[in-house]
Design a protein around this motif. Sequence first.
Motif, PDB file in Angstrom:
ATOM      1  N   LYS A  64     -28.301  20.340  97.802  1.00 22.84           N
ATOM      2  CA  LYS A  64     -27.183  20.371  96.864  1.00 22.84           C
ATOM      3  C   LYS A  64     -26.063  19.426  97.316  1.00 22.84           C
ATOM      4  O   LYS A  64     -25.454  18.746  96.502  1.00 22.84           O
ATOM      5  CB  LYS A  64     -26.661  21.803  96.705  1.00 22.84           C
ATOM      6  CG  LYS A  64     -27.588  22.687  95.881  1.00 22.84           C
ATOM      7  CD  LYS A  64     -27.027  24.099  95.814  1.00 22.84           C
ATOM      8  CE  LYS A  64     -27.651  24.883  94.713  1.00 22.84           C
ATOM      9  NZ  LYS A  64     -27.024  24.655  93.413  1.00 22.84           N
ATOM     10  N   SER A  97     -28.792  26.303  88.698  1.00 23.62           N
ATOM     11  CA  SER A  97     -27.519  27.007  88.507  1.00 23.62           C
ATOM     12  C   SER A  97     -26.306  26.260  89.065  1.00 23.62           C
ATOM     13  O   SER A  97     -25.183  26.724  88.933  1.00 23.62           O
ATOM     14  CB  SER A  97     -27.586  28.403  89.140  1.00 23.62           C
ATOM     15  OG  SER A  97     -27.738  28.284  90.539  1.00 23.62           O
ATOM     16  N   GLU A  99     -23.594  22.945  89.653  1.00 20.32           N
ATOM     17  CA  GLU A  99     -22.862  21.948  88.872  1.00 20.32           C
ATOM     18  C   GLU A  99     -23.320  20.524  89.190  1.00 20.32           C
ATOM     19  O   GLU A  99     -23.034  19.599  88.434  1.00 20.32           O
ATOM     20  CB  GLU A  99     -21.356  22.057  89.173  1.00 20.32           C
ATOM     21  CG  GLU A  99     -20.752  23.380  88.759  1.00 20.32           C
ATOM     22  CD  GLU A  99     -20.727  23.536  87.240  1.00 20.32           C
ATOM     23  OE1 GLU A  99     -20.444  22.540  86.547  1.00 20.32           O
ATOM     24  OE2 GLU A  99     -21.010  24.642  86.766  1.00 20.32           O
ATOM     25  N   GLU A 100     -24.023  20.349  90.311  1.00 20.67           N
ATOM     26  CA  GLU A 100     -24.372  19.013  90.792  1.00 20.67           C
ATOM     27  C   GLU A 100     -25.254  18.244  89.808  1.00 20.67           C
ATOM     28  O   GLU A 100     -25.220  17.020  89.774  1.00 20.67           O
ATOM     29  CB  GLU A 100     -25.127  19.092  92.141  1.00 20.67           C
ATOM     30  CG  GLU A 100     -24.458  19.883  93.209  1.00 20.67           C
ATOM     31  CD  GLU A 100     -24.767  21.373  93.133  1.00 20.67           C
ATOM     32  OE1 GLU A 100     -24.128  22.125  93.866  1.00 20.67           O
ATOM     33  OE2 GLU A 100     -25.635  21.784  92.323  1.00 20.67           O
ATOM     34  N   PHE A 101     -26.039  18.943  89.029  1.00 22.39           N
ATOM     35  CA  PHE A 101     -27.040  18.301  88.175  1.00 22.39           C
ATOM     36  C   PHE A 101     -26.539  18.014  86.762  1.00 22.39           C
ATOM     37  O   PHE A 101     -27.079  17.142  86.073  1.00 22.39           O
ATOM     38  CB  PHE A 101     -28.288  19.200  88.094  1.00 22.39           C
ATOM     39  CG  PHE A 101     -29.542  18.455  87.741  1.00 22.39           C
ATOM     40  CD1 PHE A 101     -30.345  17.921  88.728  1.00 22.39           C
ATOM     41  CD2 PHE A 101     -29.913  18.286  86.424  1.00 22.39           C
ATOM     42  CE1 PHE A 101     -31.500  17.227  88.402  1.00 22.39           C
ATOM     43  CE2 PHE A 101     -31.066  17.593  86.082  1.00 22.39           C
ATOM     44  CZ  PHE A 101     -31.861  17.064  87.082  1.00 22.39           C
ATOM     45  N   VAL A 102     -25.516  18.712  86.333  1.00 26.74           N
ATOM     46  CA  VAL A 102     -25.044  18.606  84.949  1.00 26.74           C
ATOM     47  C   VAL A 102     -24.569  17.186  84.646  1.00 26.74           C
ATOM     48  O   VAL A 102     -23.720  16.638  85.348  1.00 26.74           O
ATOM     49  CB  VAL A 102     -23.919  19.629  84.678  1.00 26.74           C
ATOM     50  CG1 VAL A 102     -23.380  19.482  83.269  1.00 26.74           C
ATOM     51  CG2 VAL A 102     -24.442  21.048  84.913  1.00 26.74           C
ATOM     52  N   TYR A 103     -25.147  16.574  83.621  1.00 30.51           N
ATOM     53  CA  TYR A 103     -24.872  15.210  83.150  1.00 30.51           C
ATOM     54  C   TYR A 103     -25.197  14.131  84.180  1.00 30.51           C
ATOM     55  O   TYR A 103     -24.777  12.985  84.026  1.00 30.51           O
ATOM     56  CB  TYR A 103     -23.432  15.053  82.668  1.00 30.51           C
ATOM     57  CG  TYR A 103     -23.081  16.039  81.583  1.00 30.51           C
ATOM     58  CD1 TYR A 103     -23.831  16.104  80.415  1.00 30.51           C
ATOM     59  CD2 TYR A 103     -22.015  16.912  81.735  1.00 30.51           C
ATOM     60  CE1 TYR A 103     -23.527  17.030  79.424  1.00 30.51           C
ATOM     61  CE2 TYR A 103     -21.708  17.837  80.740  1.00 30.51           C
ATOM     62  CZ  TYR A 103     -22.472  17.877  79.592  1.00 30.51           C
ATOM     63  OH  TYR A 103     -22.177  18.789  78.615  1.00 30.51           O
ATOM     64  N   THR A 128     -33.381  20.293  79.987  1.00 29.88           N
ATOM     65  CA  THR A 128     -32.964  21.699  79.994  1.00 29.88           C
ATOM     66  C   THR A 128     -31.849  21.935  81.008  1.00 29.88           C
ATOM     67  O   THR A 128     -30.947  22.736  80.767  1.00 29.88           O
ATOM     68  CB  THR A 128     -34.173  22.607  80.314  1.00 29.88           C
ATOM     69  OG1 THR A 128     -35.156  22.415  79.301  1.00 29.88           O
ATOM     70  CG2 THR A 128     -33.781  24.066  80.373  1.00 29.88           C
ATOM     71  N   MET A 129     -31.892  21.198  82.108  1.00 31.48           N
ATOM     72  CA  MET A 129     -30.883  21.337  83.157  1.00 31.48           C
ATOM     73  C   MET A 129     -29.635  20.498  82.873  1.00 31.48           C
ATOM     74  O   MET A 129     -28.744  20.426  83.695  1.00 31.48           O
ATOM     75  CB  MET A 129     -31.488  20.925  84.505  1.00 31.48           C
ATOM     76  CG  MET A 129     -32.588  21.850  84.991  1.00 31.48           C
ATOM     77  SD  MET A 129     -33.427  21.225  86.472  1.00 31.48           S
ATOM     78  CE  MET A 129     -32.071  21.189  87.654  1.00 31.48           C
ATOM     79  N   SER A 130     -29.569  19.854  81.723  1.00 29.59           N
ATOM     80  CA  SER A 130     -28.453  19.000  81.298  1.00 29.59           C
ATOM     81  C   SER A 130     -28.336  17.715  82.093  1.00 29.59           C
ATOM     82  O   SER A 130     -27.262  17.122  82.179  1.00 29.59           O
ATOM     83  CB  SER A 130     -27.117  19.761  81.330  1.00 29.59           C
ATOM     84  OG  SER A 130     -27.166  20.845  80.445  1.00 29.59           O
ATOM     85  N   GLY A 131     -29.456  17.263  82.673  1.00 30.16           N
ATOM     86  CA  GLY A 131     -29.478  15.947  83.282  1.00 30.16           C
ATOM     87  C   GLY A 131     -29.562  14.906  82.175  1.00 30.16           C
ATOM     88  O   GLY A 131     -29.899  15.214  81.036  1.00 30.16           O
ATOM     89  N   ARG A 132     -29.237  13.674  82.498  1.00 35.94           N
ATOM     90  CA  ARG A 132     -29.233  12.600  81.498  1.00 35.94           C
ATOM     91  C   ARG A 132     -30.230  11.520  81.915  1.00 35.94           C
ATOM     92  O   ARG A 132     -29.943  10.693  82.783  1.00 35.94           O
ATOM     93  CB  ARG A 132     -27.833  12.009  81.394  1.00 35.94           C
ATOM     94  CG  ARG A 132     -27.692  11.009  80.297  1.00 35.94           C
ATOM     95  CD  ARG A 132     -26.212  10.608  80.149  1.00 35.94           C
ATOM     96  NE  ARG A 132     -26.151   9.379  79.405  1.00 35.94           N
ATOM     97  CZ  ARG A 132     -26.079   8.165  79.930  1.00 35.94           C
ATOM     98  NH1 ARG A 132     -26.016   8.015  81.234  1.00 35.94           N
ATOM     99  NH2 ARG A 132     -26.034   7.099  79.168  1.00 35.94           N
TER     100      ARG A 132
END
Length: 186
Positions: A64, A97, A99-103, A128-132
């Motif tokens: 993480k 779960s 924040e590191e992966f979001v966007y 699904t994990m909100s990665g781009r």
Amino acid sequence: MKPLNILAISGSLRKVSYNTAAIEALSRLAPDQVTVKVYRGLGDLPLFNPDLESQLPAAVADLKSALAQSQGLIIASPEYAHGISGVMKNALDWLVSGEEFVYLPVMLINTSPRASHAQAALREVVATMSGRIIDNACVSVPLLSSNLDMEGVIQTPEIAGPLQKGLQQFVAGIEAQGEADDWASV
């Protein structure tokens, strides 16, 4: 170009892995302002258990932390039984779960172009994990049965070229996202 830190994860634990060779080659082929750090702790991650999230195991905390210090993530994962390797899925489960992966911008590398199921599954999980996923940065290179290691990948223009071009597109996508974020905050 601002300095960029990118984390690269191979979804294979094999000592001689085409996926690992591809990301190791990318770390050497990266432009001066781009650092591609190859994550080496995949085999140290315990099996995902939500009960442990309040007291993260050290290996998970390291993953993480490495991701939090990165502006992008490169994933090269083999296909096993028409899916993502178990160790890769386990790593992603640990990141769900946080924040590191979001966007987070993501580049996918496929070292066996006929192996399309794992790539499709990775796309689904990352979305699904909100990665781009930066689509024009994703690369398929024919490494399966090539017997190429990292040095061989670097010295083979028809492999190294697409990897470098993909990385250039990935860097451009990261920079464009940063500019868009800057405009959004004005």
